[in-house]
Every structure is written in structure tokens, then in C-alpha cells.
Design a protein around this motif. Sequence first.
Motif, PDB file in Angstrom:
ATOM      1  N   LYS A 121       1.275 -25.974  -4.106  1.00  0.00           N
ATOM      2  CA  LYS A 121       0.185 -25.769  -2.945  1.00  0.00           C
ATOM      3  C   LYS A 121       0.279 -25.608  -1.686  1.00  0.00           C
ATOM      4  N   SER A 122       1.706 -25.582  -1.431  1.00  0.00           N
ATOM      5  CA  SER A 122       2.064 -25.034  -0.117  1.00  0.00           C
ATOM      6  C   SER A 122       1.447 -23.459   0.210  1.00  0.00           C
ATOM      7  N   SER A 123       1.259 -23.125   1.307  1.00  0.00           N
ATOM      8  CA  SER A 123       0.816 -21.777   1.684  1.00  0.00           C
ATOM      9  C   SER A 123       2.268 -20.674   1.434  1.00  0.00           C
ATOM     10  N   PRO A 124       1.905 -19.594   1.306  1.00  0.00           N
ATOM     11  CA  PRO A 124       3.163 -18.640   1.366  1.00  0.00           C
ATOM     12  C   PRO A 124       3.744 -18.649   2.535  1.00  0.00           C
ATOM     13  N   GLU A 125       2.697 -18.685   3.530  1.00  0.00           N
ATOM     14  CA  GLU A 125       3.510 -18.938   5.047  1.00  0.00           C
ATOM     15  C   GLU A 125       4.418 -19.998   5.209  1.00  0.00           C
ATOM     16  N   GLU A 126       3.803 -21.173   4.757  1.00  0.00           N
ATOM     17  CA  GLU A 126       4.848 -22.255   4.729  1.00  0.00           C
ATOM     18  C   GLU A 126       6.363 -21.956   4.257  1.00  0.00           C
ATOM     19  N   TRP A 127       6.031 -21.298   2.744  1.00  0.00           N
ATOM     20  CA  TRP A 127       7.299 -21.077   2.232  1.00  0.00           C
ATOM     21  C   TRP A 127       8.407 -20.103   3.005  1.00  0.00           C
ATOM     22  N   SER A 141       5.035 -11.504   2.166  1.00  0.00           N
ATOM     23  CA  SER A 141       4.850 -12.764   1.790  1.00  0.00           C
ATOM     24  C   SER A 141       4.650 -13.289   0.535  1.00  0.00           C
ATOM     25  N   GLY A 154       3.457 -18.794  -4.546  1.00  0.00           N
ATOM     26  CA  GLY A 154       1.918 -18.533  -4.231  1.00  0.00           C
ATOM     27  C   GLY A 154       1.227 -18.186  -5.376  1.00  0.00           C
TER      28      GLY A 154
END
Length: 172
Positions: A121-127, A141, A154
Motif C-alpha cells: 500500500k506504500s506509494s512508489p515514491e516512498e519505495w 518510479s 506499485g
Amino acid sequence: MKKLLSLLFVLLICLSLAGCGKNSSTPPRPKDSSLEFWIADSVKLEDFSGHDEIAGWFGAFEYLGTGYRAVTDEDGMNASRPDIYVTYIITAYPDYSSGTLAVTGIEITDPAVTVYGLTVKSSPEEWDAVLREMGFEIRRSGLAEKDGFRFSYGGGDIRISAEVTNEQGIIF
């Protein structure tokens, strides 16, 4: 003198080959994760009898994590992944001709499973931010690579893979 040089040469070759079994730059095992295995873990001696197998691979095995059950048709055949799961791909590693079996792929759809503090559920930007900090190159991304290891994230899943070479040209 020749014997000493020959002995030193053989010793150097042996030492250089000793590090070839497992990539020394394997991404660190997450401390916060409930994963049973990590990428590039040797599993030659593991007993997968408590894991449901997903058939259909050539030169590989796929097992669901403990606690996840395969979905079958009305005849109890054609096992497939459930909607929520963790699965491990097992192949020879680091080359398909190697005698060592290792985890060369992990796929996660279970939002309860964390990796480096992140989930499906984490955003690609967080990853991207976490993996960039770990030295991964962000290809785009949702896709990061480093030293033959790839993270894809994602869209509801996380995929972690290790590159396997095929120096003998094995055809599956």
C-alpha cells in the motif's frame, strides 16, 4: 621458487572463487519483515512440505508462504495463487547450472507484510526514496535495480528478484 609461485597462484584462484556462491551485495534482509525467506537465501536443505506449490514452471519451483493456501478448481486441481499471498520462486543460483537452490523471486500481495517499513500500500515514491537511500538505481518510479537485484513495486504488489545467469545455455 616455482612451486611457491604455483601454490600462491592456486591459492589466489581458490580465494577468488570462494566468493562466487552468493552475491556479496545481496540487499540486506529487512528486520521488520515476516518473510520466511529472503532473496538469494540458499534453500537446498529446506523442507517445503508445509507450503502449497504453484505448478507450471520449467527449471523453477514456486511455493506459497506458510499460511497461504492455493486456490483449486472444483476437482481439486490446477492450483493457483489466492488474491492475498507471498510466494517464493526457487531456482538454481547464481547460474542455472549451479547445484545450489536459492530464492530468486519473491512476490507479495499481502498488505500485512512489510519490507523496509513499506507495504504493497506504500506509494512508489516512498519505495523510490528508501531504495535510493540504499544505493539502488531507480530505473523509473516503481522499478529499482542494483547489482543484479530488482525491486518492482506499485499497483498492489511487490516483486523482488535476483538475476540468474545461464552460462551453459540451458533450454527449459
